[in-house]
Motif scaffolding. Sequence first.
Motif, short mmCIF file in Angstrom:
data_model
loop_
_atom_site.label_atom_id
_atom_site.label_comp_id
_atom_site.label_asym_id
_atom_site.label_seq_id
_atom_site.Cartn_x
_atom_site.Cartn_y
_atom_site.Cartn_z
N ARG A 1 104.51 126.63 53.77
CA ARG A 1 103.89 125.31 53.80
C ARG A 1 104.75 124.29 53.07
NH1 ARG A 1 98.45 127.09 51.01
NH2 ARG A 1 100.03 128.34 49.93
N PHE A 2 104.90 123.15 53.69
CA PHE A 2 105.54 122.01 53.05
C PHE A 2 104.48 120.94 52.80
CE2 PHE A 2 109.32 124.13 54.00
CZ PHE A 2 110.44 123.43 53.55
N LEU A 3 104.76 120.03 51.88
CA LEU A 3 103.88 118.90 51.62
C LEU A 3 104.55 117.62 52.09
CD1 LEU A 3 102.56 119.71 48.02
CD2 LEU A 3 101.31 119.91 50.18
N THR A 4 103.84 116.84 52.88
CA THR A 4 104.39 115.57 53.34
C THR A 4 104.40 114.57 52.18
OG1 THR A 4 102.28 114.55 53.96
CG2 THR A 4 103.34 116.02 55.58
N LYS A 5 104.97 113.43 52.40
CA LYS A 5 105.03 112.40 51.36
C LYS A 5 103.63 111.97 50.95
CE LYS A 5 107.69 108.32 50.08
NZ LYS A 5 108.75 107.38 50.50
N ASP A 6 102.67 112.07 51.87
CA ASP A 6 101.28 111.71 51.57
C ASP A 6 100.48 112.88 51.00
OD1 ASP A 6 101.62 109.11 52.45
OD2 ASP A 6 101.17 109.62 54.53
N GLY A 7 101.12 114.03 50.78
CA GLY A 7 100.44 115.17 50.20
C GLY A 7 99.72 116.06 51.19
N VAL A 8 99.94 115.84 52.49
CA VAL A 8 99.29 116.65 53.52
C VAL A 8 100.08 117.94 53.73
CG1 VAL A 8 98.59 116.73 55.95
CG2 VAL A 8 98.35 114.61 54.64
N ILE A 9 99.37 119.06 53.92
CA ILE A 9 100.02 120.35 54.13
C ILE A 9 100.50 120.47 55.58
CG2 ILE A 9 99.64 122.84 54.24
CD1 ILE A 9 97.71 122.58 51.93
N VAL A 10 101.75 120.90 55.73
CA VAL A 10 102.34 121.16 57.05
C VAL A 10 102.83 122.60 57.06
CG1 VAL A 10 104.18 120.57 58.67
CG2 VAL A 10 103.04 118.77 57.39
N PHE B 1 93.26 109.89 47.12
CA PHE B 1 92.76 110.66 45.98
C PHE B 1 92.92 112.15 46.25
CE2 PHE B 1 89.56 112.80 43.43
CZ PHE B 1 89.58 112.10 42.22
N GLU B 2 92.54 112.59 47.46
CA GLU B 2 92.66 114.00 47.82
C GLU B 2 94.12 114.44 47.81
OE1 GLU B 2 92.00 117.05 51.58
OE2 GLU B 2 91.56 114.92 51.80
N ALA B 3 95.01 113.58 48.33
CA ALA B 3 96.43 113.92 48.38
C ALA B 3 96.99 114.15 46.98
CB ALA B 3 97.20 112.81 49.09
N LEU B 4 96.52 113.38 46.00
CA LEU B 4 96.97 113.57 44.62
C LEU B 4 96.54 114.93 44.08
CD1 LEU B 4 96.34 110.07 42.97
CD2 LEU B 4 98.54 111.18 43.38
N ILE B 5 95.29 115.31 44.35
CA ILE B 5 94.80 116.59 43.87
C ILE B 5 95.61 117.72 44.49
CG2 ILE B 5 92.79 118.10 43.62
CD1 ILE B 5 92.64 115.36 42.19
N ARG B 6 95.87 117.61 45.80
CA ARG B 6 96.66 118.63 46.49
C ARG B 6 98.07 118.70 45.91
NH1 ARG B 6 95.07 120.76 51.31
NH2 ARG B 6 93.09 120.05 52.14
N ARG B 7 98.63 117.57 45.57
CA ARG B 7 100.00 117.53 45.09
C ARG B 7 100.13 118.18 43.71
NH1 ARG B 7 102.16 111.68 44.90
NH2 ARG B 7 101.65 111.89 47.11
N TYR B 8 99.14 117.97 42.86
CA TYR B 8 99.23 118.43 41.49
C TYR B 8 98.67 119.84 41.27
CZ TYR B 8 100.42 113.64 40.24
OH TYR B 8 101.03 112.43 40.14
N THR B 9 97.77 120.28 42.15
CA THR B 9 97.19 121.60 41.96
C THR B 9 98.27 122.67 42.04
OG1 THR B 9 95.03 120.96 42.84
CG2 THR B 9 95.58 123.29 42.90
N THR C 1 80.87 111.92 40.39
CA THR C 1 81.86 111.63 39.36
C THR C 1 83.24 112.11 39.81
OG1 THR C 1 81.59 113.76 38.23
CG2 THR C 1 80.09 111.96 37.60
N PRO C 2 84.30 111.56 39.23
CA PRO C 2 85.65 112.03 39.58
C PRO C 2 85.83 113.52 39.34
CG PRO C 2 85.79 109.95 38.42
CD PRO C 2 84.36 110.38 38.34
N ASN C 3 85.28 114.05 38.23
CA ASN C 3 85.43 115.48 37.94
C ASN C 3 84.78 116.34 39.02
OD1 ASN C 3 86.96 115.53 35.55
ND2 ASN C 3 85.17 115.00 34.32
N LYS C 4 83.61 115.93 39.50
CA LYS C 4 82.93 116.70 40.54
C LYS C 4 83.67 116.60 41.87
CE LYS C 4 78.25 116.61 38.61
NZ LYS C 4 76.84 116.17 38.80
N LEU C 5 84.28 115.44 42.13
CA LEU C 5 85.04 115.29 43.36
C LEU C 5 86.30 116.15 43.31
CD1 LEU C 5 85.28 113.96 46.09
CD2 LEU C 5 86.34 111.97 45.01
N VAL C 6 86.94 116.20 42.15
CA VAL C 6 88.11 117.08 41.98
C VAL C 6 87.70 118.53 42.23
CG1 VAL C 6 89.74 118.03 40.30
CG2 VAL C 6 89.37 115.56 40.40
N ARG C 7 86.53 118.92 41.69
CA ARG C 7 86.05 120.29 41.89
C ARG C 7 85.81 120.57 43.37
NH1 ARG C 7 80.09 122.20 40.14
NH2 ARG C 7 79.68 121.12 42.11
#
Length: 278
Positions: free
Chosen positions: A86-95, A182-190, A222-228
């Motif tokens: 899997r690669f990550l695009t510039k927007d954090g999407v999995i390819v 927001f989702e792309a950031l979580i994917r990028r950092y996880t 909340t942001p924490n619940k959305l991250v979860r």
Amino acid sequence: MATKIRDNQFDLELFFDLSPDLLCIAGYDGYFKKINPAVSKVLGFSVAELLASPIESFIHPNDRELSAKKQEELRNGELVFRFENRFLTKDGVIVWLFWTAVPIERDKLIFAIAKDVTFKKQIDGPERVSAIFSQLNTEQMKRFSEDIELIMPVISPDDSNLKWMGGNSSIDLKDQLWLNRFEALIRRYTGSREISLKMLSEDMAISQRQLFRQVNRIMNTTPNKLVRTIRLQLAWEAISSGKYRTLGEISSVAGYTSTAHFKKLFLQVYGIDVFELL
């Protein structure tokens, strides 16, 4: 003769540029040396960006170790066939990419061709999830029935990804794009570092207070619940792929360092022991 050679070179360059597959020449040093336009188109980075950074930096964090082993095999003169990562695009999407690669020892180069098989993964995912559901007993299905409609879009989500987030189609495009970012950031950092609200607010270019207000306004949470929620989505993607077979691997993909905590959380949210899905 010189004209014929020039024409042949032109044909090869034209083939290289027009091929829908990702054509790459990489060095033994782990950098791209030459890529065709398809690579930039699929990954969303400019050619200059792709050539300037190590290939590893574009690979999904959870696939880097296995990819490094394959690169080592190539440097040792072995051919690589039917390898997926899997690669990550510039927007954090999995390819998902499906590779064939050949080493050229004389020049310390690797010639590689990749096909984008993301769409196939999205088609195969629901079938695997359906098979997982068929293994659950009646009581588990009863407890889980309300969540099935939220899980299926996880495997082949629409553009907004709002359903699994708990949102609805009434959210306007601007808010959809904000949530996708927001989702792309979580994917990028996880998998690479801990996710803090301070870090997220800085990356989203807003204060922590504004982050709370924005998430609450759009999603009523909340942001924490959305991250979860996003992390649990990553866990479902890992389960549905069939690639990860242990609790440790799944919890790591989801960004949890404690397998015990992840197991307990999964049971609390879905009413299912994650072990029964592996």
